[in-house]
Design a protein around this motif. Structure first.
Motif, PDB file in Angstrom:
ATOM      1  N   ASP A 130       0.839  -1.195   0.000  1.00  9.10           N
ATOM      2  CA  ASP A 130       0.000   0.000   0.000  1.00  9.10           C
ATOM      3  C   ASP A 130       0.878   1.250   0.000  1.00  9.10           C
ATOM      4  O   ASP A 130       2.080   1.184   0.260  1.00  9.10           O
ATOM      5  N   PHE A 131       0.249   2.392  -0.254  1.00  8.16           N
ATOM      6  CA  PHE A 131       0.977   3.654  -0.148  1.00  8.16           C
ATOM      7  C   PHE A 131       0.003   4.801   0.051  1.00  8.16           C
ATOM      8  O   PHE A 131      -1.150   4.736  -0.375  1.00  8.16           O
ATOM      9  N   VAL A 132       0.454   5.810   0.768  1.00  9.75           N
ATOM     10  CA  VAL A 132      -0.237   7.092   0.852  1.00  9.75           C
ATOM     11  C   VAL A 132       0.829   8.171   0.723  1.00  9.75           C
ATOM     12  O   VAL A 132       1.996   7.965   1.058  1.00  9.75           O
ATOM     13  N   MET A 133       0.427   9.312   0.209  1.00 13.88           N
ATOM     14  CA  MET A 133       1.376  10.400   0.073  1.00 13.88           C
ATOM     15  C   MET A 133       1.790  10.893   1.455  1.00 13.88           C
ATOM     16  O   MET A 133       0.973  10.871   2.384  1.00 13.88           O
ATOM     17  N   PRO A 134       3.053  11.301   1.654  1.00  6.85           N
ATOM     18  CA  PRO A 134       4.090  11.458   0.623  1.00  6.85           C
ATOM     19  C   PRO A 134       5.054  10.283   0.588  1.00  6.85           C
ATOM     20  O   PRO A 134       6.223  10.428   0.966  1.00  6.85           O
ATOM     21  N   GLY A 135       4.593   9.125   0.195  1.00  6.03           N
ATOM     22  CA  GLY A 135       5.465   7.960   0.096  1.00  6.03           C
ATOM     23  C   GLY A 135       5.498   7.114   1.346  1.00  6.03           C
ATOM     24  O   GLY A 135       6.474   6.399   1.598  1.00  6.03           O
ATOM     25  N   HIS A 181       4.302   3.999   3.784  1.00  7.04           N
ATOM     26  CA  HIS A 181       3.739   2.653   3.724  1.00  7.04           C
ATOM     27  C   HIS A 181       3.261   2.277   5.122  1.00  7.04           C
ATOM     28  O   HIS A 181       4.058   2.151   6.048  1.00  7.04           O
ATOM     29  N   LEU A 182       1.970   2.114   5.266  1.00  2.92           N
ATOM     30  CA  LEU A 182       1.366   1.833   6.563  1.00  2.92           C
ATOM     31  C   LEU A 182       1.088   0.348   6.772  1.00  2.92           C
ATOM     32  O   LEU A 182       1.418  -0.226   7.804  1.00  2.92           O
ATOM     33  N   GLY A 183       0.462  -0.275   5.787  1.00  2.00           N
ATOM     34  CA  GLY A 183      -0.043  -1.629   5.974  1.00  2.00           C
ATOM     35  C   GLY A 183       1.017  -2.639   6.301  1.00  2.00           C
ATOM     36  O   GLY A 183       0.773  -3.590   7.060  1.00  2.00           O
ATOM     37  N   THR A 184       2.228  -2.469   5.761  1.00  2.00           N
ATOM     38  CA  THR A 184       3.284  -3.444   5.997  1.00  2.00           C
ATOM     39  C   THR A 184       3.788  -3.429   7.436  1.00  2.00           C
ATOM     40  O   THR A 184       4.522  -4.322   7.847  1.00  2.00           O
ATOM     41  N   SER A 185       3.401  -2.440   8.200  1.00  2.00           N
ATOM     42  CA  SER A 185       3.606  -2.474   9.653  1.00  2.00           C
ATOM     43  C   SER A 185       2.304  -2.768  10.395  1.00  2.00           C
ATOM     44  O   SER A 185       2.271  -3.588  11.310  1.00  2.00           O
ATOM     45  N   LEU A 186       1.221  -2.115   9.990  1.00  2.00           N
ATOM     46  CA  LEU A 186      -0.016  -2.216  10.764  1.00  2.00           C
ATOM     47  C   LEU A 186      -0.581  -3.630  10.789  1.00  2.00           C
ATOM     48  O   LEU A 186      -1.008  -4.121  11.839  1.00  2.00           O
ATOM     49  N   VAL A 187      -0.595  -4.306   9.641  1.00  2.00           N
ATOM     50  CA  VAL A 187      -1.182  -5.646   9.601  1.00  2.00           C
ATOM     51  C   VAL A 187      -0.330  -6.654  10.384  1.00  2.00           C
ATOM     52  O   VAL A 187      -0.876  -7.404  11.217  1.00  2.00           O
ATOM     53  N   PRO A 188       0.990  -6.726  10.175  1.00  2.00           N
ATOM     54  CA  PRO A 188       1.778  -7.636  11.012  1.00  2.00           C
ATOM     55  C   PRO A 188       1.676  -7.337  12.507  1.00  2.00           C
ATOM     56  O   PRO A 188       1.610  -8.262  13.331  1.00  2.00           O
ATOM     57  N   VAL A 189       1.642  -6.059  12.874  1.00  2.00           N
ATOM     58  CA  VAL A 189       1.498  -5.713  14.290  1.00  2.00           C
ATOM     59  C   VAL A 189       0.145  -6.179  14.822  1.00  2.00           C
ATOM     60  O   VAL A 189       0.050  -6.738  15.919  1.00  2.00           O
ATOM     61  N   ALA A 223      -4.371   3.516  10.927  1.00  2.00           N
ATOM     62  CA  ALA A 223      -4.117   3.999   9.569  1.00  2.00           C
ATOM     63  C   ALA A 223      -4.525   5.455   9.416  1.00  2.00           C
ATOM     64  O   ALA A 223      -3.854   6.228   8.715  1.00  2.00           O
ATOM     65  N   GLU A 224      -5.616   5.851  10.069  1.00  2.00           N
ATOM     66  CA  GLU A 224      -6.057   7.241   9.975  1.00  2.00           C
ATOM     67  C   GLU A 224      -5.058   8.178  10.644  1.00  2.00           C
ATOM     68  O   GLU A 224      -4.685   9.220  10.081  1.00  2.00           O
ATOM     69  N   VAL A 225      -4.595   7.818  11.825  1.00  2.00           N
ATOM     70  CA  VAL A 225      -3.587   8.636  12.501  1.00  2.00           C
ATOM     71  C   VAL A 225      -2.319   8.717  11.656  1.00  2.00           C
ATOM     72  O   VAL A 225      -1.730   9.788  11.476  1.00  2.00           O
ATOM     73  N   PRO A 232       8.869   8.684   5.552  1.00  2.00           N
ATOM     74  CA  PRO A 232       7.591   8.751   6.277  1.00  2.00           C
ATOM     75  C   PRO A 232       7.197   7.423   6.915  1.00  2.00           C
ATOM     76  O   PRO A 232       6.469   7.399   7.905  1.00  2.00           O
ATOM     77  N   SER A 233       7.681   6.302   6.348  1.00  2.00           N
ATOM     78  CA  SER A 233       7.380   5.004   6.943  1.00  2.00           C
ATOM     79  C   SER A 233       8.130   4.795   8.254  1.00  2.00           C
ATOM     80  O   SER A 233       7.778   3.907   9.034  1.00  2.00           O
TER      81      SER A 233
END
Length: 470
Positions: free
Chosen positions: A92-97, A99-107, A131-133, A148-149
């Motif tokens: 996944d990606f959101v600006m500005p570059g 990546h949230l899901g690759t941490s949020l889902v495993p956590v 993800a919203e925060v 940003p990740s």
């Protein structure tokens, strides 16, 4: 109420019924997309070494090392799992570059095991608020070299961990403040094509679990971690923007700007690669009738991140992932990028290296017209003297041009069969079916055995089943 307290309180008090349907649907998609990415990364460069290191540490058997099997302390398991998830840069990606899901889902999966189980609706809620925060933090993060990740994602993942650990308002505030002290990571890792790119994702996940656990035990962080004189605004932002960071919480869901990658490379290469593919299709271009290529990039950040001279080195896969010269040349040489186009053999192929050398990359801020920093143009000079041009405002897969479910499912199966330690198809099919009805799931730990490779030991499965029954 300060903005820090407001974010922490909202993260704790939001309930599943508060989530719009489109947000829960996005979190379900995020869960199975990241699962496919994790399976794909099972044997990617450096990942088995991280798994071996985690196993060598020993410790409490709190959470599962996905794909490979075995159990480790939760903070150690997520280091391995997130590193695998990010390895091929297909997430996944959101600006500005960011990546949230690759941490949020495993956590989320690891902490669900750590605490003895949580319902599917609780996991979806934790993912949504985290993800919203994280998205809001990303929007106010300075585009000045910090990854940003490594900045917003560690705090977002801490929110996920804290939610599933049932932290109260004060504990969540402290957990986020402690995570602020672990924020960092530099895009120099990407520019230098190092394996640290994927490790930064793992660091964010490990730090998130540790910070939530420390806060649960009474450790305090700086109360004014955002607005203080040396807070987030000072260190990571160009300006104070409370409206973006905390305005209309629960009403305006900025996470809906999340997209999913169309191919396994940095998003900074995506717009130009899409433009090159369009030109190749429209004019039947091949490597043989291309004399030279100019890529014009409107945004300074993507230009600095992926515009360096392509010179394959010690990590060719990462060299290819973060070079717009390579991805454009690859598109003209081989067509739509696939996983196989980023193997060391493909990246160092003389034909690809030669064509990449004919690609010039320039920063052209005027192209943005004040709006589209993600815009890119590709100009191809053909051997018969034609000048062909294509301009794109952003890469396919973003919120403006999203991938549909069928395409995402195609990618899920393609990626999950790639990683060298395949998870059986029947397990993955069951994983997809279960995530699609995740709000009905009594215990989200049931997802974990479905992400073990075929050659993971039978003892792993028996142990998980025994733990879940207990």
């Amino acid at each position: 109420m300060g903005i820090e307290t407001e974010l922490a309180s909202w993260s704790v008090r939001t309930r599943y019924d508060d989530l719009p349907d489109e947000v829960t649907d996005l979190m379900k998609t995020l869960t199975w997309v990241i699962a496919g990415c994790t399976v794909a990364g099972g044997r990617a460069d450096g990942c088995e070494e991280v798994v071996d290191l985690v196993r060598s540490w020993g410790g409490a058997e709190e959470a599962t090392v996905l794909v490979h099997g075995g159990r480790a302390p939760a903070h150690a398991a997520v280091l391995a799992n997130s590193t695998m998830a990010r390895a091929h840069d297909i997430c996944d990606f959101v600006m500005p570059g960011q990546h949230l899901g690759t941490s949020l889902v495993p956590v989320a999966l690891a902490v669900t095991e750590l605490v003895g189980g949580r319902s599917g609706s609780e996991v979806l809620t934790a993912l949504a608020v985290g993800a919203e925060v994280g998205t809001r933090l990303g929007l106010v993060t300075r585009q000045g070299g910090f990854d940003p990740s490594g900045v917003g994602t560690v705090i977002a993942a801490t929110v996920v961990a804290g939610r599933l650990m049932a932290l109260d308002d004060e504990q969540m505030l402290n957990a986020m403040a402690l995570a602020f002290n672990r924020a960092g990571g530099s895009f120099q890792s990407n520019i230098d094509a190092s394996l640290a790119v994927r490790l930064i994702q793992g660091f964010s996940s490990r730090n998130a679990v540790e910070c939530a656990q420390l806060a649960q035990r009474g450790m305090t962080g700086p109360e004014h971690w955002i607005t203080g004189v040396w807070g987030f605004h000072h260190l990571f932002s160009d300006r104070r923007d409370d409206a973006t960071l905390a305005g209309q919480l629960g009403e305006r869901w900025t996470v809906m700007a999340m997209g999913f990658k169309n191919f396994p490379a940095c998003g900074g290469t995506g717009t130009a690669t899409d433009a090159a593919l369009a030109l190749a299709e429209q004019y039947s271009l091949t490597a043989r009738n291309v004399e030279s290529v100019t890529v014009r990039m409107a945004g300074e950040l993507p230009y600095l991140l992926v515009g360096s001279t392509f010179e394959p080195g010690r990590n060719p896969t990462v060299d290819g992932q973060f070079s717009v010269q390579y991805t454009v040349a690859n598109a003209l040489l081989r067509g739509t990028p696939t996983m196989d186009h980023f193997t060391p053999e493909a990246v160092t192929d003389p034909a690809a290296v030669k064509l990449a050398g004919a690609v010039r990359v320039v920063y052209e801020p005027e192209l943005a017209e004040g709006i589209h920093i993600g815009r890119a143009a590709v100009d191809v000079r053909t051997t018969d003297g034609r000048l062909l041009s294509e301009v794109r405002d952003g890469m396919k897969g973003g919120a403006h041009d999203p991938l549909d479910r069928d395409r995402l499912l195609h990618d899920f199966w393609d990626r999950s069969s790639y990683g060298g330690r395949p998870v059986p198809a029947d397990r993955l099919s069951e994983f997809l079916r279960t995530v699609d009805r995740m709000e009905e799931l009594d215990d989200a730990r049931d997802l974990v055995p479905l992400l073990l490779a075929a050659d993971a030991t039978a003892d792993d499965e028996r142990e998980l089943q025994s733990l879940h029954r207990a």
